[in-house]
Scaffold this active site. Structure first.
Site, PDB file in Angstrom:
ATOM      1  N   GLY A  47       0.887  -1.165   0.000  1.00 36.06           N
ATOM      2  CA  GLY A  47       0.000   0.000   0.000  1.00 36.06           C
ATOM      3  C   GLY A  47       0.916   1.203   0.000  1.00 36.06           C
ATOM      4  N   GLU A  48       0.715   2.081   0.959  1.00 35.51           N
ATOM      5  CA  GLU A  48       1.615   3.238   1.072  1.00 35.51           C
ATOM      6  C   GLU A  48       2.100   3.246   2.514  1.00 35.51           C
ATOM      7  OE1 GLU A  48       3.735   6.558   0.986  1.00 35.51           O
ATOM      8  OE2 GLU A  48       1.958   6.598   2.235  1.00 35.51           O
ATOM      9  N   SER A  49       3.408   3.078   2.683  1.00 25.54           N
ATOM     10  CA  SER A  49       3.916   2.784   4.026  1.00 25.54           C
ATOM     11  C   SER A  49       3.707   3.920   5.024  1.00 25.54           C
ATOM     12  CB  SER A  49       5.390   2.375   3.962  1.00 25.54           C
ATOM     13  OG  SER A  49       6.148   3.357   3.296  1.00 25.54           O
ATOM     14  N   CYS A  79       6.006  -5.416   0.099  1.00 30.32           N
ATOM     15  CA  CYS A  79       6.099  -4.050  -0.417  1.00 30.32           C
ATOM     16  C   CYS A  79       6.059  -3.013   0.710  1.00 30.32           C
ATOM     17  CB  CYS A  79       5.048  -3.826  -1.499  1.00 30.32           C
ATOM     18  SG  CYS A  79       5.550  -2.551  -2.656  1.00 30.32           S
ATOM     19  N   ARG A 105      12.943   3.679  -0.607  1.00 30.52           N
ATOM     20  CA  ARG A 105      11.601   3.646  -1.190  1.00 30.52           C
ATOM     21  C   ARG A 105      11.616   4.146  -2.631  1.00 30.52           C
ATOM     22  NH1 ARG A 105       7.841   6.905   2.773  1.00 30.52           N
ATOM     23  NH2 ARG A 105       6.279   6.242   1.271  1.00 30.52           N
ATOM     24  N   ILE A 131       5.241  -2.533  -7.795  1.00 36.90           N
ATOM     25  CA  ILE A 131       4.522  -1.266  -7.907  1.00 36.90           C
ATOM     26  C   ILE A 131       5.206  -0.242  -7.000  1.00 36.90           C
ATOM     27  CG2 ILE A 131       2.292  -0.113  -7.659  1.00 36.90           C
ATOM     28  CD1 ILE A 131       1.021  -2.942  -7.776  1.00 36.90           C
ATOM     29  N   ARG A 132       5.949   0.664  -7.610  1.00 40.83           N
ATOM     30  CA  ARG A 132       6.742   1.621  -6.814  1.00 40.83           C
ATOM     31  C   ARG A 132       7.398   0.888  -5.640  1.00 40.83           C
ATOM     32  NH1 ARG A 132       6.197   6.787  -7.495  1.00 40.83           N
ATOM     33  NH2 ARG A 132       5.944   7.397  -5.341  1.00 40.83           N
ATOM     34  N   HIS A 166       4.375  -7.368  -4.952  1.00 41.79           N
ATOM     35  CA  HIS A 166       3.013  -7.814  -4.630  1.00 41.79           C
ATOM     36  C   HIS A 166       2.802  -9.210  -5.214  1.00 41.79           C
ATOM     37  CE1 HIS A 166       0.964  -3.984  -3.325  1.00 41.79           C
ATOM     38  NE2 HIS A 166       2.096  -3.529  -3.786  1.00 41.79           N
ATOM     39  N   GLU A 168       0.368 -11.147  -4.444  1.00 41.58           N
ATOM     40  CA  GLU A 168      -1.071 -11.433  -4.477  1.00 41.58           C
ATOM     41  C   GLU A 168      -1.742 -10.989  -5.768  1.00 41.58           C
ATOM     42  OE1 GLU A 168       0.312  -8.910  -3.042  1.00 41.58           O
ATOM     43  OE2 GLU A 168      -1.026  -7.183  -3.079  1.00 41.58           O
TER      44      GLU A 168
HETATM   45  N1  GLN Z   1       6.014   3.031  -2.603  1.00 38.07           N
HETATM   46  C1  GLN Z   1       5.235   2.556  -1.505  1.00 38.07           C
HETATM   47  C2  GLN Z   1       5.749   3.094  -0.185  1.00 38.07           C
HETATM   48  O1  GLN Z   1       6.759   3.724  -0.149  1.00 38.07           O
HETATM   49  C3  GLN Z   1       5.211   1.051  -1.437  1.00 38.07           C
HETATM   50  C4  GLN Z   1       4.600   0.516  -2.686  1.00 38.07           C
HETATM   51  C5  GLN Z   1       3.692  -0.629  -2.515  1.00 38.07           C
HETATM   52  O2  GLN Z   1       3.410  -1.137  -1.413  1.00 38.07           O
HETATM   53  N2  GLN Z   1       3.153  -1.042  -3.620  1.00 38.07           N
HETATM   54  O3  GLN Z   1       5.123   2.888   0.793  1.00 38.07           O
END
Ligand code: GLN
Length: 186
Positions: A47-49, A79, A105, A131-132, A166, A168
């Site tokens: 997700g987004e940490s 991730c 990151r 994903i990023r 990811h 999943e």
């Molecule tokens: N770029 C996200 C972060 O810094 C992590 C990316 C992800 O979980 N898909 O949190």
């Protein structure tokens, strides 16, 4: 039956639950402390940490999750989850700091910034979505379990499995199977 909690504050939750259920275990979405009891394993999804860490604090979940991890429960962190467990993130102390790794990151260039890639494990290969994704700069004394070419993308340290991608989203079951194996030997 083995019960796996998937931290469900933000990010990919449903797909992790479905994968766990497809492997014959029970999956529950964890949103509050009472749901952390009686788990056999925990998944901290992507997700987004920064957002996830703020929500963990806002819901008073930091201490109970830290205690659960310290109890040696098998954990799969993917991730953003990997970022949350890293000892060092972008040169600064991480959030939970259970993994002796240094990450940065959003560090991949175009090649792995948002792409599918084949992850090679000792016992097979599977496609996974990046994903990023965070980049593992230093895996310390953890065991390397997955690579994309020369790049370390999945590690194991004690009962914690961490991956920068990811699994999943491509129905890659390798890490979830390894997580369930850890519950059997726990
Ligand atoms: N770029 C996200 C972060 O810094 C992590 C990316 C992800 O979980 N898909 O949190």
């Amino acid at each position: 039956m083995v019960t796996v909690g998937v931290l469900a504050l933000q990010g990919g939750v449903r797909e992790h639950q479905e994968l766990i259920e497809s492997l014959g275990a029970r999956a529950i979405a964890v949103k509050k402390e009472s749901q952390l009891h009686d788990l056999d394993a925990l998944i901290i999804p992507g997700g987004e940490s920064t957002t996830i860490s703020k929500l963990i604090d806002a819901f008073d979940l930091k201490q109970p999750i830290a205690a659960l991890i310290a109890s040696n429960i098998p954990v799969l962190a993917t991730c953003a989850g990997l970022i949350l467990l890293a000892e060092e993130v972008d040169g600064k102390p991480g959030f939970f700091k259970n993994l002796p790794i240094k990450v940065t990151r959003n560090a991949y260039g175009a090649q792995l910034a948002s792409a599918e890639a084949v992850v090679d494990y000792q016992d097979g290969s599977e496609n996974a979505a990046f994903i990023r994704a965070p980049k593992i700069l230093d895996f310390g004394n953890s065991e390397v379990i997955g690579r994309v070419a020369d790049e370390v993308v999945a590690i194991k340290f004690g009962n914690i499995i961490g991956a920068s991608y990811h699994p999943e989203l491509t129905n890659s079951t390798m890490l979830h199977r390894k997580l369930l194996e850890l519950t059997a030997s726990n």
